[in-house]
Write a protein that holds these residues in place. Structure first.
Motif, short mmCIF file in Angstrom:
data_model
loop_
_atom_site.label_atom_id
_atom_site.label_comp_id
_atom_site.label_asym_id
_atom_site.label_seq_id
_atom_site.Cartn_x
_atom_site.Cartn_y
_atom_site.Cartn_z
N THR A 118 0.83 -1.21 0.00
CA THR A 118 0.00 0.00 0.00
C THR A 118 0.86 1.26 0.00
O THR A 118 0.37 2.36 0.20
CB THR A 118 -0.90 0.02 1.26
OG1 THR A 118 -0.08 -0.23 2.39
CG2 THR A 118 -1.99 -1.04 1.18
N LYS A 119 2.15 1.05 -0.23
CA LYS A 119 3.06 2.21 -0.30
C LYS A 119 3.00 2.78 -1.72
O LYS A 119 2.40 2.20 -2.61
CB LYS A 119 4.49 1.76 0.00
CG LYS A 119 4.63 0.98 1.30
CD LYS A 119 4.80 1.94 2.47
CE LYS A 119 5.31 1.26 3.72
NZ LYS A 119 4.37 0.35 4.37
N TYR A 120 3.72 3.90 -1.95
CA TYR A 120 3.82 4.40 -3.33
C TYR A 120 4.41 3.29 -4.19
O TYR A 120 5.48 2.75 -3.86
CB TYR A 120 4.77 5.60 -3.40
CG TYR A 120 4.17 6.91 -2.94
CD1 TYR A 120 3.03 7.42 -3.57
CD2 TYR A 120 4.74 7.63 -1.91
CE1 TYR A 120 2.49 8.63 -3.15
CE2 TYR A 120 4.20 8.84 -1.49
CZ TYR A 120 3.07 9.33 -2.12
OH TYR A 120 2.54 10.52 -1.71
N PRO A 121 3.76 2.96 -5.28
CA PRO A 121 4.31 1.92 -6.16
C PRO A 121 5.42 2.47 -7.05
O PRO A 121 5.49 3.69 -7.25
CB PRO A 121 3.10 1.51 -6.99
CG PRO A 121 2.21 2.70 -6.99
CD PRO A 121 2.47 3.48 -5.74
N PRO A 122 6.27 1.61 -7.60
CA PRO A 122 7.28 2.11 -8.55
C PRO A 122 6.58 2.80 -9.72
O PRO A 122 5.50 2.37 -10.14
CB PRO A 122 7.98 0.85 -9.04
CG PRO A 122 7.55 -0.25 -8.13
CD PRO A 122 6.30 0.16 -7.44
N ILE A 123 7.20 3.84 -10.26
CA ILE A 123 6.58 4.62 -11.35
C ILE A 123 6.26 3.73 -12.55
O ILE A 123 5.20 3.82 -13.16
CB ILE A 123 7.52 5.76 -11.83
CG1 ILE A 123 7.94 6.66 -10.66
CG2 ILE A 123 6.87 6.58 -12.95
CD1 ILE A 123 6.83 7.36 -9.95
N ASP A 124 7.18 2.83 -12.88
CA ASP A 124 7.00 2.00 -14.09
C ASP A 124 6.18 0.74 -13.84
O ASP A 124 5.87 0.01 -14.77
CB ASP A 124 8.37 1.62 -14.67
CG ASP A 124 9.27 0.95 -13.67
OD1 ASP A 124 9.04 1.10 -12.44
OD2 ASP A 124 10.21 0.25 -14.09
N GLY A 125 5.82 0.48 -12.57
CA GLY A 125 5.07 -0.72 -12.25
C GLY A 125 5.93 -1.68 -11.43
O GLY A 125 7.16 -1.67 -11.54
N TYR A 126 5.25 -2.51 -10.61
CA TYR A 126 5.99 -3.53 -9.83
C TYR A 126 6.64 -4.52 -10.81
O TYR A 126 6.06 -4.82 -11.87
CB TYR A 126 5.04 -4.31 -8.92
CG TYR A 126 4.56 -3.52 -7.73
CD1 TYR A 126 5.39 -3.27 -6.64
CD2 TYR A 126 3.27 -3.01 -7.71
CE1 TYR A 126 4.94 -2.54 -5.55
CE2 TYR A 126 2.81 -2.27 -6.62
CZ TYR A 126 3.66 -2.04 -5.54
OH TYR A 126 3.21 -1.30 -4.48
N VAL A 127 7.78 -5.05 -10.41
CA VAL A 127 8.46 -6.03 -11.26
C VAL A 127 7.54 -7.23 -11.51
O VAL A 127 7.50 -7.79 -12.61
CB VAL A 127 9.80 -6.48 -10.62
CG1 VAL A 127 10.41 -7.63 -11.39
CG2 VAL A 127 10.77 -5.31 -10.58
N ILE B 58 9.73 4.96 -23.72
CA ILE B 58 9.21 4.53 -22.41
C ILE B 58 9.82 5.41 -21.31
O ILE B 58 9.13 5.87 -20.40
CB ILE B 58 9.55 3.03 -22.16
CG1 ILE B 58 8.81 2.13 -23.16
CG2 ILE B 58 9.27 2.62 -20.71
CD1 ILE B 58 7.34 1.92 -22.92
N LYS B 59 11.10 5.69 -21.43
CA LYS B 59 11.79 6.50 -20.42
C LYS B 59 11.17 7.91 -20.35
O LYS B 59 10.92 8.44 -19.27
CB LYS B 59 13.27 6.61 -20.81
CG LYS B 59 14.19 6.77 -19.64
CD LYS B 59 15.62 6.58 -20.09
CE LYS B 59 16.53 7.41 -19.21
NZ LYS B 59 17.88 7.50 -19.74
N ALA B 60 10.90 8.47 -21.52
CA ALA B 60 10.30 9.82 -21.56
C ALA B 60 8.89 9.78 -20.96
O ALA B 60 8.49 10.68 -20.20
CB ALA B 60 10.25 10.32 -23.00
N MET B 61 8.13 8.74 -21.29
CA MET B 61 6.77 8.62 -20.77
C MET B 61 6.78 8.48 -19.24
O MET B 61 5.92 9.01 -18.55
CB MET B 61 6.07 7.42 -21.40
CG MET B 61 5.76 7.60 -22.89
SD MET B 61 5.37 6.05 -23.72
CE MET B 61 3.89 5.54 -22.88
N LEU B 62 7.78 7.78 -18.75
CA LEU B 62 7.87 7.59 -17.29
C LEU B 62 8.22 8.89 -16.58
O LEU B 62 7.76 9.15 -15.47
CB LEU B 62 8.90 6.51 -16.96
CG LEU B 62 8.43 5.08 -17.28
CD1 LEU B 62 9.56 4.08 -17.13
CD2 LEU B 62 7.24 4.69 -16.38
N ALA C 152 0.85 3.37 -11.04
CA ALA C 152 -0.56 2.97 -10.97
C ALA C 152 -0.85 2.33 -9.61
O ALA C 152 0.04 1.76 -8.97
CB ALA C 152 -0.86 1.98 -12.10
N CYS C 153 -2.10 2.41 -9.20
CA CYS C 153 -2.57 1.94 -7.89
C CYS C 153 -1.94 0.60 -7.50
O CYS C 153 -1.99 -0.38 -8.26
CB CYS C 153 -4.09 1.83 -7.93
SG CYS C 153 -4.77 0.95 -6.54
#
Ligand code: PLP
Length: 411
Positions: free
Chosen positions: A70-79, A268-272, A282-283
């Motif tokens: 429930t913490k801040y998730p990684p910007i690109d998504g969990y591994v 992808i890097k720019a979008m992130l 994302a949640c």
């Protein structure tokens, strides 16, 4: 007077001028007002699965919350999710993406927003080629982010798919993106392997053009059709294709807001970067739900697909038998896109002259309480977009009311 010239009130930005909510939402809002007045409204205006999210996904989200995800998730998504997406791309699309070529966002909507924002320059005449009819958000987002939509019509004669020669005619030095959406919202058209190869041939001549492949309806293909990813069919274009997909339609998870994409590392890097400064990752628990859906959702997808297929046939059959209506067979997604040319110029039982599909949709809602979206919202008239992501009995009743509305039209 707009806020921008009324100096006595705080101003909105200039880019809000002409920026409207999608027509799909406008129609459902109108339907909601009538329902609140006690009318028995049937809304087939929204592209939203009527099924529940598979339990396995809900359980996974609940467990993840209990486990402290429930913490801040990684910007690109969990591994864990990125690996599930990587495996999905390999197994279902024959596409190999490294983990640094994959990102997760709040739906495909945000994937598209990030991608356009990372690449379009306001005032530079950047053009985005969009096959019409199109999903309403494409041109709205393009304009909002400073680009110019450039439409290429996919007519009913060609089953609403794009002819390579028509694409070539609109491509130019100004083209920055080409957006491909197969299966299509709003028509249900599915691009064949041959037509995708022909489109790739055109795109090869424009090496500076990015390609957005919106594959969000990929699992909903019928009549023995197959979905092909452009990046697989044309691997030489893969380093400028962004392959976008998500959980909303496939797993009946629109409210969980999970979309993802595979594409070139640089993009992808720019979008992130954009995502990290806007919504962040994302949640967290939605991501856990999406992992479970990707790993264990196949059975649920198959059951939903069978229901959609049954409804699709029922709808196509009903519309083909209505006077003044044409209805191409939709081979994917969960929409029919009937043509209503034969109804234009007539007058409804309520006394409204039907000059166009907007008039048709509005009087159908006012007189028979069925909400559909006029083709004008998707860039090709006179048509209606009707979502069949609703219960069979509801769809049957809707078709009856539409047939009554049409039967009562007078010259
Ligand atoms: C073609 C298309 N792309 C993208 C989306 C948005 O999907 P998401 O819920 O992942 O933002 C939709 C939703 O209606 C759609 O029809």
């Amino acid at each position: 007077m707009t806020n921008n010239i009324d100096a006595s009130v705080p101003a909105l930005s200039l880019k809000m001028e002409g920026f409207e909510a999608p027509a799909t939402i406008a129609m459902s809002m109108r339907a909601r007002v009538l329902a609140a007045e006690g009318k028995k409204v049937i809304s087939l205006a929204l592209g939203q699965p009527d099924f529940f999210t598979p339990k396995v996904a809900i359980d996974a989200a609940y467990q993840a919350a209990l486990d402290g995800q429930t913490k801040y998730p990684p910007i690109d998504g969990y591994v864990s999710l990125k690996k599930a997406v990587q495996q999905k791309f390999q197994l279902e699309n024959n596409l190999d993406y490294g983990l640094d070529e994959i990102m997760v966002a709040n739906g495909v909507k945000q994937i598209l927003f990030n991608a356009l924002m990372a690449t379009l320059d306001a005032g530079m005449d950047d053009e985005v080629v969009i096959p019409a009819p199109y999903w309403t958000s494409y041109p709205i987002m393009v304009r909002f982010l400073g680009g110019q939509p450039k439409y290429v019509v996919c007519s009913e004669d060609s089953n609403f798919t794009l002819k390579a020669s028509d694409l070539r005619a609109v491509m130019s030095e100004k083209t920055k993106w080409f957006i491909l959406n197969s299966p299509s919202n709003p028509t249900g058209a599915v691009w064949s392997k041959e037509s995708l190869l022909a489109i790739a041939e055109v795109l090869r001549d424009y090496p500076k053009v990015w390609i957005f492949a919106d594959e969000i309806y990929e699992h909903l293909v019928f009549d023995g059709q197959q979905h092909y990813s452009l990046a697989h069919l044309a691997p030489d274009l893969k380093d400028r294709i962004l392959t976008a997909n998500g959980a909303s339609k496939t797993y009946a998870m629109p409210g969980w807001r999970i979309g993802y994409a595979g594409g070139p590392k640089r993009l992808i890097k720019a979008m992130l970067k954009i995502q990290s400064n806007s919504t962040s990752g994302a949640c967290s628990v939605s991501q856990a739900a999406a992992v479970a859906a990707l790993h264990h959702g196949t059975q649920a997808v198959e059951e939903m697909k069978q229901a959609y297929d049954r409804r699709r046939k029922m709808m196509q059959d009903a519309f083909s038998n209505m006077p003044g209506v044409t209805c191409a067979v939709p081979q994917g997604a969960f929409y029919v896109y009937p043509g209503i040319k034969g109804c234009i110029g007539k007058t409804s039982a309520g006394g409204r002259k039907i000059e166009n599909d907007q008039d048709f949709a509005e009087s159908l809602l006012d007189e028979q309480y069925v909400a559909v979206v006029p083709g004008s919202a998707f860039g090709l008239s006179p048509y209606l977009r009707i979502s069949y992501a609703a219960d069979d009995a509801v769809l049957e009743e809707a078709c009856k009311r539409i047939a009554t509305f049409i039967k009562q039209l007078v010259n």
